[in-house]
Enzyme design. Structure first.
Site, PDB file in Angstrom:
ATOM      1  N   GLY A 142       3.411  -6.482  13.733  1.00 25.88           N
ATOM      2  CA  GLY A 142       3.496  -8.086  13.925  1.00 25.88           C
ATOM      3  C   GLY A 142       3.553  -8.281  15.446  1.00 25.88           C
ATOM      4  O   GLY A 142       3.136  -7.524  16.240  1.00 25.88           O
TER       5      GLY A 142
ATOM      6  N   ARG B  38      19.042 -23.702 -16.710  1.00 23.22           N
ATOM      7  CA  ARG B  38      19.584 -23.365 -15.489  1.00 23.22           C
ATOM      8  C   ARG B  38      18.932 -23.869 -14.194  1.00 23.22           C
ATOM      9  O   ARG B  38      17.634 -23.812 -14.583  1.00 23.22           O
ATOM     10  CB  ARG B  38      20.329 -22.003 -15.310  1.00 23.22           C
ATOM     11  CG  ARG B  38      21.519 -21.634 -16.015  1.00 23.22           C
ATOM     12  CD  ARG B  38      21.739 -20.133 -15.990  1.00 23.22           C
ATOM     13  NE  ARG B  38      22.730 -19.679 -16.838  1.00 23.22           N
ATOM     14  CZ  ARG B  38      23.071 -18.291 -17.221  1.00 23.22           C
ATOM     15  NH1 ARG B  38      22.208 -17.460 -16.694  1.00 23.22           N
ATOM     16  NH2 ARG B  38      24.166 -18.149 -17.925  1.00 23.22           N
TER      17      ARG B  38
ATOM     18  N   ARG C  84     -11.230   7.410   9.017  1.00 23.15           N
ATOM     19  CA  ARG C  84     -12.476   7.582   8.379  1.00 23.15           C
ATOM     20  C   ARG C  84     -13.615   6.902   9.330  1.00 23.15           C
ATOM     21  O   ARG C  84     -14.738   7.507   9.345  1.00 23.15           O
ATOM     22  CB  ARG C  84     -12.483   7.317   7.046  1.00 23.15           C
ATOM     23  CG  ARG C  84     -11.581   8.283   6.111  1.00 23.15           C
ATOM     24  CD  ARG C  84     -12.031   8.320   4.689  1.00 23.15           C
ATOM     25  NE  ARG C  84     -11.315   9.515   4.405  1.00 23.15           N
ATOM     26  CZ  ARG C  84     -11.176   9.541   2.996  1.00 23.15           C
ATOM     27  NH1 ARG C  84     -11.765   9.077   2.047  1.00 23.15           N
ATOM     28  NH2 ARG C  84     -10.641  10.585   2.402  1.00 23.15           N
TER      29      ARG C  84
ATOM     30  N   ARG D 125       8.543  -5.561   0.014  1.00 20.59           N
ATOM     31  CA  ARG D 125       7.972  -4.879   1.123  1.00 20.59           C
ATOM     32  C   ARG D 125       7.283  -3.699   0.416  1.00 20.59           C
ATOM     33  O   ARG D 125       6.350  -3.331   0.891  1.00 20.59           O
ATOM     34  CB  ARG D 125       8.950  -4.285   2.131  1.00 20.59           C
ATOM     35  CG  ARG D 125       9.491  -5.448   3.012  1.00 20.59           C
ATOM     36  CD  ARG D 125       9.830  -4.608   4.328  1.00 20.59           C
ATOM     37  NE  ARG D 125      10.487  -5.476   5.259  1.00 20.59           N
ATOM     38  CZ  ARG D 125       9.814  -6.144   6.203  1.00 20.59           C
ATOM     39  NH1 ARG D 125       8.517  -5.994   6.196  1.00 20.59           N
ATOM     40  NH2 ARG D 125      10.527  -6.800   7.172  1.00 20.59           N
TER      41      ARG D 125
ATOM     42  N   LYS E 214      13.002 -32.618 -17.713  1.00 24.26           N
ATOM     43  CA  LYS E 214      12.994 -31.174 -17.446  1.00 24.26           C
ATOM     44  C   LYS E 214      14.092 -30.416 -17.756  1.00 24.26           C
ATOM     45  O   LYS E 214      15.396 -30.786 -16.874  1.00 24.26           O
ATOM     46  CB  LYS E 214      12.535 -30.971 -16.035  1.00 24.26           C
ATOM     47  CG  LYS E 214      12.174 -29.636 -15.593  1.00 24.26           C
ATOM     48  CD  LYS E 214      11.378 -29.599 -14.310  1.00 24.26           C
ATOM     49  CE  LYS E 214      10.762 -28.489 -13.785  1.00 24.26           C
ATOM     50  NZ  LYS E 214      10.253 -28.342 -12.363  1.00 24.26           N
TER      51      LYS E 214
ATOM     52  N   ILE F  34       4.096  -8.771   6.207  1.00 26.89           N
ATOM     53  CA  ILE F  34       4.043  -9.509   4.771  1.00 26.89           C
ATOM     54  C   ILE F  34       4.328 -11.043   5.282  1.00 26.89           C
ATOM     55  O   ILE F  34       4.014 -11.717   4.348  1.00 26.89           O
ATOM     56  CB  ILE F  34       5.136  -8.863   4.047  1.00 26.89           C
ATOM     57  CG1 ILE F  34       6.416  -9.184   4.285  1.00 26.89           C
ATOM     58  CG2 ILE F  34       5.148  -7.358   3.685  1.00 26.89           C
ATOM     59  CD1 ILE F  34       7.557  -9.149   3.409  1.00 26.89           C
ATOM     60  N   ASP F  35       4.796 -11.328   6.270  1.00 27.02           N
ATOM     61  CA  ASP F  35       5.126 -12.816   6.718  1.00 27.02           C
ATOM     62  C   ASP F  35       3.853 -13.683   6.808  1.00 27.02           C
ATOM     63  O   ASP F  35       3.796 -15.053   6.784  1.00 27.02           O
ATOM     64  CB  ASP F  35       5.974 -12.907   7.888  1.00 27.02           C
ATOM     65  CG  ASP F  35       7.459 -12.361   7.650  1.00 27.02           C
ATOM     66  OD1 ASP F  35       7.799 -12.639   6.509  1.00 27.02           O
ATOM     67  OD2 ASP F  35       8.105 -11.762   8.424  1.00 27.02           O
TER      68      ASP F  35
ATOM     69  N   HIS G 265      14.223  -6.669  -0.157  1.00 28.49           N
ATOM     70  CA  HIS G 265      12.960  -5.711   0.304  1.00 28.49           C
ATOM     71  C   HIS G 265      12.369  -5.380  -0.862  1.00 28.49           C
ATOM     72  O   HIS G 265      11.414  -4.504  -0.667  1.00 28.49           O
ATOM     73  CB  HIS G 265      14.008  -4.775   1.041  1.00 28.49           C
ATOM     74  CG  HIS G 265      14.334  -4.811   2.275  1.00 28.49           C
ATOM     75  ND1 HIS G 265      15.626  -5.312   2.343  1.00 28.49           N
ATOM     76  CD2 HIS G 265      13.814  -4.549   3.507  1.00 28.49           C
ATOM     77  CE1 HIS G 265      15.615  -5.699   3.738  1.00 28.49           C
ATOM     78  NE2 HIS G 265      14.738  -5.127   4.495  1.00 28.49           N
ATOM     79  N   LEU G 266      12.392  -5.683  -2.273  1.00 34.27           N
ATOM     80  CA  LEU G 266      11.589  -5.543  -3.091  1.00 34.27           C
ATOM     81  C   LEU G 266      10.144  -5.929  -2.839  1.00 34.27           C
ATOM     82  O   LEU G 266       9.310  -5.244  -3.097  1.00 34.27           O
ATOM     83  CB  LEU G 266      12.109  -6.089  -4.378  1.00 34.27           C
ATOM     84  CG  LEU G 266      11.360  -6.046  -5.586  1.00 34.27           C
ATOM     85  CD1 LEU G 266      11.319  -4.543  -6.090  1.00 34.27           C
ATOM     86  CD2 LEU G 266      11.517  -7.128  -6.633  1.00 34.27           C
TER      87      LEU G 266
END
Length: 328
Positions: A107, A168, A30, A261, A219, A132-133, A258-259
Site C-alpha cells: 500500500g 435486533r 512467470r 484479510r 422494519k 484490502i482497503d 482480521h477474518l
C-alpha cells in the site's frame, strides 16, 4: 533515471497481507521467465531486504499458489528502512545478489519506501497495489479488496439471519482505518440500514433517525455497517451512543476483524493480481521505473509514486448518496 539492462528482478510484499498477493508474485515470476529473466524473492518485506533474506524463485516455486491467501514471501513493517542507514544496508543486499530492479507489492507505506529508495540510489522500482482497503490512487481496484469485501458481505448476511429472528439492531464493524470502501460496498451489498465511513460526516443523531424511520414503516431489525476509522468510534462505542438516544431497541455488536484479510482470493483478485504482476515486469523491461502499475477502466496504467502516494482516493459521493437512498 537512465534505461538499463535488467536481468534480475526482486519482488517483495510489504505492509498488511491481502488475498491475491501470491497470484501477483506468480505473475511476476512467470512473466519474467517468459522473457528469460531471473526473479529473486525478498522474504519479510523491506526488513528482509535489509537482512539479505533473498532467494531465487523458479517458475515451479509459484505453482499451486494462485488460490492461496496471504503471501508466500511473508510480510513485515520495517522501522529500519525509514533510516538512511537501513536503506543503505538494503541497497548493499540487493547489490550482493546482483539485483537490477525490484517490484514491491503493498500500500501507501510500501510505495513511499520504494519512492525514497529509488531516488536515493537511482534504483529501478515498480509498485503493485496490494491492500484490502482499495485506497491506493492510480487503480480502480487494489489486490485483496474484492475478496475482503465478499468475506464481509458473507458475514453480514449471516448476521442478518439472527438480527431478523430476534428483531435486533446489529452494529457490524469492518476494516478501514482511513478508508470506507469495504464498509460502503458491504453496506450497499447487504442492504444495510446505515453505513458509517471516514469519508462521510454522518452523526449518531442522524443514524438514530434513520433507524427510527425504518422501524416506523414496520422494519423489525436493522444492520449498521461501520468502518473502524469513522469519526464516531468503533461499533461498541456507537452501539452505546445509539442506545442512549433510542433505549427501546436491543443492540448487538459484531467485529469481523482480521477474518477479512484471509482466505482464498476471489477470481477477480486472481485475475487482477496476475495482470498487475505481468504488467510490472513488462514496464521494467521497457524502461519504465519508479511508478505504480494499476488498472483504470480495464486498461493498464502507470502512475508516478509521488502522485500515487499524495493523491487521495475516496469513494464517489454519488455512491454514498445512493447508499443513503437505498437504505430508506
Amino acid at each position: 533515471m537512465k534505461t538499463r539492462n535488467i536481468d534480475r528482478i526482486a519482488v517483495l510484499t510489504s505492509g498488511g497481507d491481502a488475498p491475491g498477493m501470491n497470484a501477483a508474485i506468480r505473475g511476476v515470476v512467470r512473466t519474467a521467465a517468459f522473457h528469460n529473466k531471473h526473479v529473486y524473492g525478498i522474504y519479510g518485506g523491506y526488513e528482509g531486504m535489509i537482512k539479505g533474506s533473498i532467494k531465487r524463485i523458479e517458475t515451479n516455486d509459484v505453482g499451486n499458489i494462485i488460490h492461496r491467501g496471504g503471501t508466500m514471501l511473508k510480510t513485515a513493517r520495517s522501522k529500519d528502512f525509514y533510516t538512511p542507514e537501513g536503506r543503505q544496508r538494503a541497497y548493499e543486499s540487493l547489490q550482493a545478489h546482483d539485483i537490477d530492479a525490484c517490484i514491491v507489492i503493498g500500500g501507501n507505506g510500501t510505495y513511499t519506501g520504494a519512492d525514497v529508495f529509488s531516488k536515493e540510489f537511482d534504483f529501478p522500482m515498480m509498485g503493485i497495489p496490494g491492500t484490502i482497503d482499495n485506497d491506493i490512487f492510480g487503480s480502480d481496484f487494489t489486490i485483496g479488496f474484492d475478496t475482503a469485501l465478499n468475506t464481509a458481505v458473507d458475514a453480514v448476511d449471516k448476521i442478518r439471519d439472527t438480527a431478523d429472528s430476534h428483531s435486533r439492531v446489529f452494529f457490524i464493524e469492518v476494516m478501514g482505518r482511513h478508508s470506507g470502501y469495504i464498509a460502503l460496498h458491504a453496506g450497499i451489498g447487504s442492504g444495510a440500514t446505515g453505513i458509517l465511513i471516514p469519508e462521510a460526516d454522518k452523526t449518531i443523531e442522524e443514524l438514530v433517525a434513520q433507524i427510527k424511520k425504518g422501524h416506523k414503516r414496520g422494519k423489525l431489525f436493522s444492520l449498521v455497517v461501520i468502518a473502524e476509522g469513522n469519526k464516531n468510534g468503533g461499533a461498541t462505542e456507537i452501539a452505546k451512543a445509539v442506545n442512549e438516544l433510542y433505549a427501546e431497541i436491543e443492540t448487538k455488536v459484531s467485529i469481523i476483524g482480521h477474518l477479512q484479510r484471509g482466505g482464498a482470493p476471489s477470481c477477480h483478485d486472481r485475475v487482477l493480481a496476475s495482470r498487475l504482476g505481468a504488467a510490472a515486469v513488462r514496464a521494467l523491461l521497457e524502461g519504465t521505473y519508479n511508478k505504480a502499475v494499476g488498472i483504470i477502466n480495464n486498461q493498464v496504467v502507470y502512475t508516478e509514486f509521488e502522485k500515487a502516494i499524495s493523491e487521495a482516493k475516496k469513494p464517489k459521493q454519488s455512491l454514498i448518496q445512493m447508499a443513503e437512498i437505498l437504505s430508506m
